[in-house]
Structure formats: C-alpha cells, structure tokens
Write an enzyme that holds these catalytic residues in place. Structure first.
Site, PDB file in Angstrom:
ATOM      1  N   TYR A 180     -12.981   8.300 -13.552  1.00 54.25           N
ATOM      2  CA  TYR A 180     -13.026   6.982 -12.895  1.00 54.25           C
ATOM      3  C   TYR A 180     -13.607   5.942 -13.856  1.00 54.25           C
ATOM      4  CZ  TYR A 180     -13.964   3.566  -9.122  1.00 54.25           C
ATOM      5  OH  TYR A 180     -13.996   2.442  -8.330  1.00 54.25           O
TER       6      TYR A 180
ATOM      7  N   ASP B  75       0.861  -1.193   0.000  1.00 55.22           N
ATOM      8  CA  ASP B  75       0.000   0.000   0.000  1.00 55.22           C
ATOM      9  C   ASP B  75       0.893   1.236   0.000  1.00 55.22           C
ATOM     10  OD1 ASP B  75      -3.316   0.075   0.619  1.00 55.22           O
ATOM     11  OD2 ASP B  75      -2.262   1.993   0.791  1.00 55.22           O
TER      12      ASP B  75
ATOM     13  N   THR C 299     -16.608   0.431   1.767  1.00 53.41           N
ATOM     14  CA  THR C 299     -15.200   0.779   2.019  1.00 53.41           C
ATOM     15  C   THR C 299     -15.074   2.311   1.985  1.00 53.41           C
ATOM     16  OG1 THR C 299     -14.486   0.967  -0.273  1.00 53.41           O
ATOM     17  CG2 THR C 299     -14.527  -1.273   0.641  1.00 53.41           C
TER      18      THR C 299
ATOM     19  N   ASP D 271       4.088   3.054  -4.082  1.00 52.42           N
ATOM     20  CA  ASP D 271       3.072   3.776  -4.847  1.00 52.42           C
ATOM     21  C   ASP D 271       2.923   3.047  -6.182  1.00 52.42           C
ATOM     22  OD1 ASP D 271       1.685   5.593  -6.517  1.00 52.42           O
ATOM     23  OD2 ASP D 271       2.506   7.323  -5.452  1.00 52.42           O
ATOM     24  N   VAL D 272       1.700   2.630  -6.525  1.00 52.58           N
ATOM     25  CA  VAL D 272       1.531   1.857  -7.772  1.00 52.58           C
ATOM     26  C   VAL D 272       1.850   2.674  -9.017  1.00 52.58           C
ATOM     27  CG1 VAL D 272      -0.145   0.233  -6.769  1.00 52.58           C
ATOM     28  CG2 VAL D 272      -0.971   2.305  -7.933  1.00 52.58           C
TER      29      VAL D 272
ATOM     30  N   LYS E  36     -11.586   2.678 -15.325  1.00 54.02           N
ATOM     31  CA  LYS E  36     -12.062   1.311 -15.072  1.00 54.02           C
ATOM     32  C   LYS E  36     -12.406   0.599 -16.382  1.00 54.02           C
ATOM     33  CE  LYS E  36     -11.568   1.328 -10.608  1.00 54.02           C
ATOM     34  NZ  LYS E  36     -10.593   0.427  -9.959  1.00 54.02           N
TER      35      LYS E  36
HETATM   36  N1  LIG Z   1     -15.887   0.078  -2.759  1.00 55.83           N
HETATM   37  C1  LIG Z   1     -16.575   0.043  -3.890  1.00 55.83           C
HETATM   38  O1  LIG Z   1     -17.809   0.256  -3.911  1.00 55.83           O
HETATM   39  C2  LIG Z   1     -15.864  -0.281  -5.173  1.00 55.83           C
HETATM   40  C3  LIG Z   1     -16.650  -0.544  -6.303  1.00 55.83           C
HETATM   41  C4  LIG Z   1     -16.027  -0.855  -7.495  1.00 55.83           C
HETATM   42  C5  LIG Z   1     -14.649  -0.894  -7.572  1.00 55.83           C
HETATM   43  N2  LIG Z   1     -13.899  -0.621  -6.461  1.00 55.83           N
HETATM   44  C6  LIG Z   1     -12.457  -0.687  -6.596  1.00 55.83           C
HETATM   45  O2  LIG Z   1     -11.945  -1.561  -5.622  1.00 55.83           O
HETATM   46  C7  LIG Z   1     -10.575  -1.255  -5.395  1.00 55.83           C
HETATM   47  C8  LIG Z   1     -10.326  -1.226  -3.901  1.00 55.83           C
HETATM   48  O3  LIG Z   1     -10.998  -0.090  -3.370  1.00 55.83           O
HETATM   49  P1  LIG Z   1     -11.718  -0.120  -1.948  1.00 55.83           P
HETATM   50  O4  LIG Z   1     -13.158  -0.090  -2.202  1.00 55.83           O
HETATM   51  O5  LIG Z   1     -11.132  -1.189  -1.124  1.00 55.83           O
HETATM   52  O6  LIG Z   1     -11.292   1.348  -1.432  1.00 55.83           O
HETATM   53  P2  LIG Z   1     -10.264   1.814  -0.295  1.00 55.83           P
HETATM   54  O7  LIG Z   1     -10.132   3.283  -0.447  1.00 55.83           O
HETATM   55  O8  LIG Z   1     -10.688   1.254   1.001  1.00 55.83           O
HETATM   56  O9  LIG Z   1      -8.899   1.071  -0.698  1.00 55.83           O
HETATM   57  C9  LIG Z   1      -8.029   1.556  -1.687  1.00 55.83           C
HETATM   58  C10 LIG Z   1      -6.610   1.308  -1.201  1.00 55.83           C
HETATM   59  O10 LIG Z   1      -5.702   1.716  -2.242  1.00 55.83           O
HETATM   60  C11 LIG Z   1      -4.626   2.407  -1.632  1.00 55.83           C
HETATM   61  N3  LIG Z   1      -3.985   3.294  -2.589  1.00 55.83           N
HETATM   62  C12 LIG Z   1      -4.483   4.438  -3.101  1.00 55.83           C
HETATM   63  N4  LIG Z   1      -3.590   5.014  -3.922  1.00 55.83           N
HETATM   64  C13 LIG Z   1      -2.507   4.188  -3.946  1.00 55.83           C
HETATM   65  C14 LIG Z   1      -1.262   4.233  -4.623  1.00 55.83           C
HETATM   66  N5  LIG Z   1      -0.942   5.261  -5.439  1.00 55.83           N
HETATM   67  N6  LIG Z   1      -0.381   3.234  -4.417  1.00 55.83           N
HETATM   68  C15 LIG Z   1      -0.677   2.209  -3.584  1.00 55.83           C
HETATM   69  N7  LIG Z   1      -1.844   2.111  -2.922  1.00 55.83           N
HETATM   70  C16 LIG Z   1      -2.750   3.096  -3.104  1.00 55.83           C
HETATM   71  C17 LIG Z   1      -5.281   3.164  -0.483  1.00 55.83           C
HETATM   72  O11 LIG Z   1      -4.327   3.607   0.478  1.00 55.83           O
HETATM   73  C18 LIG Z   1      -6.249   2.127   0.051  1.00 55.83           C
HETATM   74  O12 LIG Z   1      -5.632   1.293   1.006  1.00 55.83           O
HETATM   75  C19 LIG Z   1     -10.321   0.062  -6.106  1.00 55.83           C
HETATM   76  O13 LIG Z   1      -9.661  -0.180  -7.332  1.00 55.83           O
HETATM   77  C20 LIG Z   1     -11.710   0.598  -6.358  1.00 55.83           C
HETATM   78  O14 LIG Z   1     -11.745   1.467  -7.465  1.00 55.83           O
HETATM   79  C21 LIG Z   1     -14.486  -0.327  -5.275  1.00 55.83           C
END
Ligand SMILES: NC(=O)c1ccc[n+]([C@@H]2O[C@H](COP(=O)([O-])OP(=O)(O)OC[C@H]3O[C@@H](n4cnc5c(N)ncnc54)[C@H](O)[C@@H]3O)[C@@H](O)[C@H]2O)c1
Length: 272
Positions: free
Chosen positions: A176, A43, A211, A80-81, A180
């Site tokens: 976004y 992370d 989340t 950082d990704v 995606k």
């Molecule tokens: N929660 C939803 O409803 C939902 C729906 C569809 C897709 N998603 C996708 O699911 C994935 C996970 O998201 P989530 O819901 O767990 O949200 P979240 O915000 O809880 O988790 C995202 C994580 O990514 C980390 N992160 C952000 N930028 C980063 C970077 N540059 N380098 C490394 N880490 C980084 C954050 O610190 C966090 O821990 C994401 O790709 C999100 O777009 C989520």
C-alpha cells in the site's frame, strides 16, 4: 447550455470520479454535484475475490447517485479501474452525455497486508498495486486526452487520492505504501508533463478518514475499531470523508489554477 470551459462558471463542468460508491469518492460526488458539476460516478459494482473485505455494491453506488442527483446531473457507471477499456468507455459516456470532460478524480482504492510483506498472498499484493497505482495511471490514460479535447483556454483537472502512507513507512502495509508513493511520484511527473496545456495534475494525501478502508486497516492491525487511529493524528480525531472531498472539490475547480504536481496533505497533521 454552453459548455464553456473558461473557468468562469462551475455549472457546465463535467467530472468523472472513481471509487464513487462510498467513502471519500462518494463524498466527492456529492460535493461536486452540490457545486453544480455533472458527475459520472464510477465504482466496481462487485466483489474482489483477492481481498478479504467487502467492496461497495452496485446498490450502494445507486444510492449515492440518487442522493447526488437531487443537486444536478449525476449518473452511475460500473467499471473496474484495472480495466483500461472499461475506463475509456466511462470517459466516452461522460463526453457523449455532457459534451466533454473537465476533471477526472481517482479515488478507488483497496488495502491489504497485516503480516510481513513476504507473507502477504501475492494475489492481495497484486490487488493493491493494480487498483491503487495501475488504476490511477489507467484513469489518466483514459481521461487526459478527453480533457485536452476541450478548447483552449482549458482548465482540466486530473486528481488522485494518495495517502499519508505515500511518505510514511507503515509496517505491514508495504505494498500500500509503495502504491501510494507511486501515485505521488506519478502526479509530480504528470504535472510537469502537462506543462502549460491548461490541464493540471494534483493529489491529496488523506490521513485516517472514517471509511470502510480504515475499518479494514484496523482489522489488519488487530485493533478493535478504527477509532483507535484517532490518537495518532494531531487533530485527535478521525477525518470525515466530506473534509477530504472539500479539498478535492477545490482542486477540481478553477481556483486551483496555480497548482500542478502538488501532493496536498489532508491529514489532520498525521504526516508531521
Ligand atoms: N480512509 C482513509 O483513512 C484513507 C487514508 C488515506 C488514503 N485513502 C485513500 O482514499 C481512497 C478512497 O478510499 P476510502 O477511504 O473512501 O475507502 P472505501 O473502501 O470506502 O472506498 C473505496 C472505493 O473504491 C472502490 N473500488 C475498489 N476497487 C475498485 C476497482 N478495482 N475498481 C473500481 N472501484 C474500486 C470500492 O468499491 C469503494 O467504493 C483510496 O484510494 C484510499 O487508499 C483513504
């Protein structure tokens, strides 16, 4: 212990998960650890100055690692990704520590918008495109050669977390949606490209999952809380991150061997 990669046993398999400090990524780390995987949990470990909401902290990553380490070998790694060299170093750490890599799961993601796209600050738009799309390509570039270094017959798994936003036109979230949709297209092409190598590429498209990113989406839409998204989903409730992680863990395992280039909805029917 042999690091055999024949798909016969899960105990020797090694995964790298980004976005691992909370939400879907954290749930995936826990699920894989429970199933006997060795996991490098990656992370950011800091804040993103371009975005108005909090990223996970290094302490949150450490807490996830502590929980998952009760089940097996799990280590935290800050990267950082958007930084290809940092992801390459993370892959090298997993290979050095556990002898190889079998699955790379791109779950890191951010969200921004809430106003017409032409009014979104460019720095926020860049953060969304660079983390949500470039970060996925970076992980593939860093991790797939490592998975191909496993001897044949191999069963490597590249997995990305796309979104229902990959196929729906969500107003005020244009970047976004673009990122995606890009992830979905990327995984389709990658699955084709990897052919019969034994490494596959698939994605999941979650619906509204409870989340911090969903809480930020609610704020961007001026809603009082994320629970308001529940009614849009035929299931009538928000998803738990563990429900998405369960599908990712299946896709990471040997039983998904017939799937590549697939973008699997895990969305309570949201995309119907
Ligand atoms: N929660 C939803 O409803 C939902 C729906 C569809 C897709 N998603 C996708 O699911 C994935 C996970 O998201 P989530 O819901 O767990 O949200 P979240 O915000 O809880 O988790 C995202 C994580 O990514 C980390 N992160 C952000 N930028 C980063 C970077 N540059 N380098 C490394 N880490 C980084 C954050 O610190 C966090 O821990 C994401 O790709 C999100 O777009 C989520």
């Amino acid at each position: 212990m042999p690091r055999g990669n024949t798909g016969g046993g899960m105990s020797a398999r090694v995964a790298l998960v980004t976005g691992a400090a909370r939400g879907i990524g954290a749930a995936t780390v826990l699920k894989l650890a429970e199933q006997g995987w060795s996991v490098l949990a990656v992370d950011l470990g800091g804040q993103d100055p371009a975005l108005p909401y909090a990223m996970a902290t290094a302490d949150e990553l450490a807490a996830v690692v502590d929980r998952a380490a009760a089940h097996g070998p799990v280590r935290g790694h800050l990267a950082d990704v958007r930084d290809l060299a940092a992801l390459t170093a993370a892959v090298a750490e997993a290979e050095q520590r556990w002898g190889g890599l079998d699955a790379a799961i791109a779950a890191a993601g951010v969200i921004a918008g809430g106003v017409p796209m032409w009014e979104v600050p460019v720095a926020q738009e860049d953060a969304v495109l660079d983390v949500d799309l470039r970060g996925v390509l970076n992980l593939a570039r860093a991790a797939i050669p490592a998975m191909l270094r496993r001897p044949e017959p191999r069963s490597g798994r590249f997995l990305a977390v796309a979104s229902a936003a990959a196929t729906r036109g969500l107003p005020m979230l244009a970047a976004y949606c673009a990122a995606k949709a890009g992830v979905a297209g990327f995984v389709r092409a990658l699955g084709s490209e990897l052919g019969g190598s034994g490494v596959t590429a698939n994605a999941v498209s979650p619906g509204s999952t409870d989340t911090p990113i969903l809480a930020e989406s609610a704020r961007l839409y001026g809603l009082p809380d994320a629970e308001r998204f529940a009614a849009q989903q035929p299931l009538g409730r928000l998803l738990d991150p563990a429900e998405v992680a369960a599908v990712l863990a299946f896709l990471a395992g040997p039983d998904s061997s017939a799937m590549t280039g697939a973008v699997v909805p895990v969305d309570g029917g949201l995309a119907l």
